[in-house]
Design a protein around this motif. Sequence first.
Motif, mmCIF file in Angstrom:
data_model
loop_
_atom_site.group_PDB
_atom_site.id
_atom_site.type_symbol
_atom_site.label_atom_id
_atom_site.label_comp_id
_atom_site.label_asym_id
_atom_site.label_seq_id
_atom_site.Cartn_x
_atom_site.Cartn_y
_atom_site.Cartn_z
ATOM 1 N N VAL A 263 35.708 81.798 75.306
ATOM 2 C CA VAL A 263 34.376 82.740 74.807
ATOM 3 C C VAL A 263 35.029 82.200 73.464
ATOM 4 O O VAL A 263 33.994 81.820 72.919
ATOM 5 N N ILE A 264 36.168 82.187 72.696
ATOM 6 C CA ILE A 264 36.236 81.996 71.076
ATOM 7 C C ILE A 264 36.294 80.542 71.057
ATOM 8 O O ILE A 264 35.787 80.424 70.108
ATOM 9 N N LEU A 265 36.479 79.693 71.805
ATOM 10 C CA LEU A 265 36.448 78.018 71.206
ATOM 11 C C LEU A 265 34.865 77.373 73.051
ATOM 12 O O LEU A 265 35.515 76.110 73.329
ATOM 13 N N LYS A 266 34.358 78.627 73.273
ATOM 14 C CA LYS A 266 32.867 77.964 73.870
ATOM 15 C C LYS A 266 32.705 76.751 73.332
ATOM 16 O O LYS A 266 32.148 77.481 72.013
ATOM 17 N N GLU A 267 32.085 75.566 73.909
ATOM 18 C CA GLU A 267 31.255 73.961 73.466
ATOM 19 C C GLU A 267 31.873 73.645 71.923
ATOM 20 O O GLU A 267 31.173 73.108 71.436
ATOM 21 N N ILE A 268 33.542 74.345 71.478
ATOM 22 C CA ILE A 268 33.876 73.949 70.813
ATOM 23 C C ILE A 268 35.121 72.591 71.267
ATOM 24 O O ILE A 268 35.992 73.621 71.617
ATOM 25 N N GLU A 269 35.525 71.938 71.222
ATOM 26 C CA GLU A 269 35.837 70.304 70.847
ATOM 27 C C GLU A 269 37.062 70.960 70.325
ATOM 28 O O GLU A 269 37.209 71.025 69.098
ATOM 29 N N CYS A 270 38.846 70.826 71.087
ATOM 30 C CA CYS A 270 39.233 71.121 69.941
ATOM 31 C C CYS A 270 40.448 70.025 70.639
ATOM 32 O O CYS A 270 41.001 69.514 71.569
ATOM 33 N N HIS A 271 41.905 70.402 69.979
ATOM 34 C CA HIS A 271 42.366 69.133 69.866
ATOM 35 C C HIS A 271 44.482 69.815 70.171
ATOM 36 O O HIS A 271 43.950 70.767 69.198
ATOM 37 N N PRO A 272 45.183 69.842 70.953
ATOM 38 C CA PRO A 272 46.747 70.513 70.491
ATOM 39 C C PRO A 272 46.939 70.413 68.742
ATOM 40 O O PRO A 272 47.182 68.929 69.170
ATOM 41 N N VAL A 273 48.006 70.601 68.611
ATOM 42 C CA VAL A 273 48.875 70.422 67.091
ATOM 43 C C VAL A 273 49.413 70.190 68.094
ATOM 44 O O VAL A 273 51.111 70.795 68.153
ATOM 45 N N SER A 274 50.330 68.680 67.425
ATOM 46 C CA SER A 274 51.420 68.320 67.613
ATOM 47 C C SER A 274 53.070 69.106 66.240
ATOM 48 O O SER A 274 52.877 69.525 65.686
ATOM 49 N N ASN A 275 54.556 68.769 67.346
ATOM 50 C CA ASN A 275 55.520 68.834 66.470
ATOM 51 C C ASN A 275 55.761 68.558 65.403
ATOM 52 O O ASN A 275 55.900 68.928 64.255
ATOM 53 N N ASP A 276 54.565 67.218 65.519
ATOM 54 C CA ASP A 276 55.474 66.006 64.413
ATOM 55 C C ASP A 276 53.918 66.548 63.320
ATOM 56 O O ASP A 276 54.841 66.430 62.000
ATOM 57 N N GLU A 277 53.221 67.009 63.629
ATOM 58 C CA GLU A 277 51.887 67.492 62.503
ATOM 59 C C GLU A 277 52.399 68.402 62.370
ATOM 60 O O GLU A 277 52.225 68.632 60.597
ATOM 61 N N LEU A 278 52.965 69.434 62.915
ATOM 62 C CA LEU A 278 53.344 70.393 62.237
ATOM 63 C C LEU A 278 54.939 70.767 61.256
ATOM 64 O O LEU A 278 55.154 71.189 59.935
ATOM 65 N N ALA A 279 55.452 69.784 61.431
ATOM 66 C CA ALA A 279 56.591 69.369 60.577
ATOM 67 C C ALA A 279 56.254 68.416 59.877
ATOM 68 O O ALA A 279 56.349 68.243 58.003
ATOM 69 N N ARG A 280 55.206 67.280 59.620
ATOM 70 C CA ARG A 280 54.346 66.448 58.745
ATOM 71 C C ARG A 280 53.614 67.811 57.158
ATOM 72 O O ARG A 280 53.921 68.014 56.246
#
Length: 319
Positions: A263-280
């Motif tokens: 429900v929260i992400l209905k009709e919203i394109e989302c992407h996983p956040v990678s560990n590399d991105e979290l580190a950066r």
Amino acid sequence: MVAPSFPIHSLPTKPLKIVLQSFTHCSIIPYSFISNKAKNLVKTSGRLFQAKILDIEISNRLVVIIALHGESFNCRIPLNGLNNPQQVRIWHHSLRKKFYLNGYSVRSFIDHFMQATNGRQIERIHFLCDLDLLDDRFLRDHLSGFSYHKVIIDFQGRSVSPEHLKYLAPFLQSEQLDLRRATFDAPTTRCILAPNWDKIYLRSSNDLNELLLNNGSDIQVQRSMLSNTDINIFLKNWRNGSNPRLEFVQIWFSIERDLDRSVILKEIECHPVSNDELARRRELPFLAQIAIRKPDGTMAAIKFHRSQFQMVVFGYYPL
């Protein structure tokens, strides 16, 4: 104001400075209010440059809380007759000592202190009173014109009228806003939330419009009853351009419940956040689960679980 003679004022300049340096914090603040000469001597000595007004609280009386090197002084002024000179009681918490000053109005007391400390800003002003006690003339003559870092509005659940909003208008130019137990109609809500707040606290928000109308960069919501659908609408509106200054939002729910991802992400394109991105992106204040993107490439990481929802806008990435 004519001050009584004070023996140390007859000392030459150098010995007088030595005497002032020997004053304790408990003594130097009351001394600075003896006269304009005492105020100027204290200002020249720099003894109070670390002192600040931590809070001005307006309830059935007016309380000014002064902080200096971890010590606090509670200055109380009766609410009756505030437009006239009053007796100010200064209470030192640690030493449990009290001092009395006569002949100061609220404005002259604050002005005197700000001059003695070379002060530029008051940390907080806290409205905690019956709305009928708000007096436009008093607020304008005695408390407006100062720079406040944070304004706290707590009318204990009473409704705030457009007339009361006029009284508050000079104080809605602070950096932070904290709304506690105050209810507003829709036009008043827009006026209060529209300024460019650096940080805004909503203590009991159940209205999606309070999020959508909010122009703060850091939004903190407590005891929220917003639904999964409300959060979905908020995210869609942010993606489409609402809340343009938003950098961070955190919502605590009044009760734990299941937050439905579908429900929260209905009709919203989302992407996983990678560990590399979290580190950066070390500035991320939490371990993000997923990210959503605006059409212009601005991205926000979001995380939610049974008791809270978090979102941080963390970058611009061209598509």
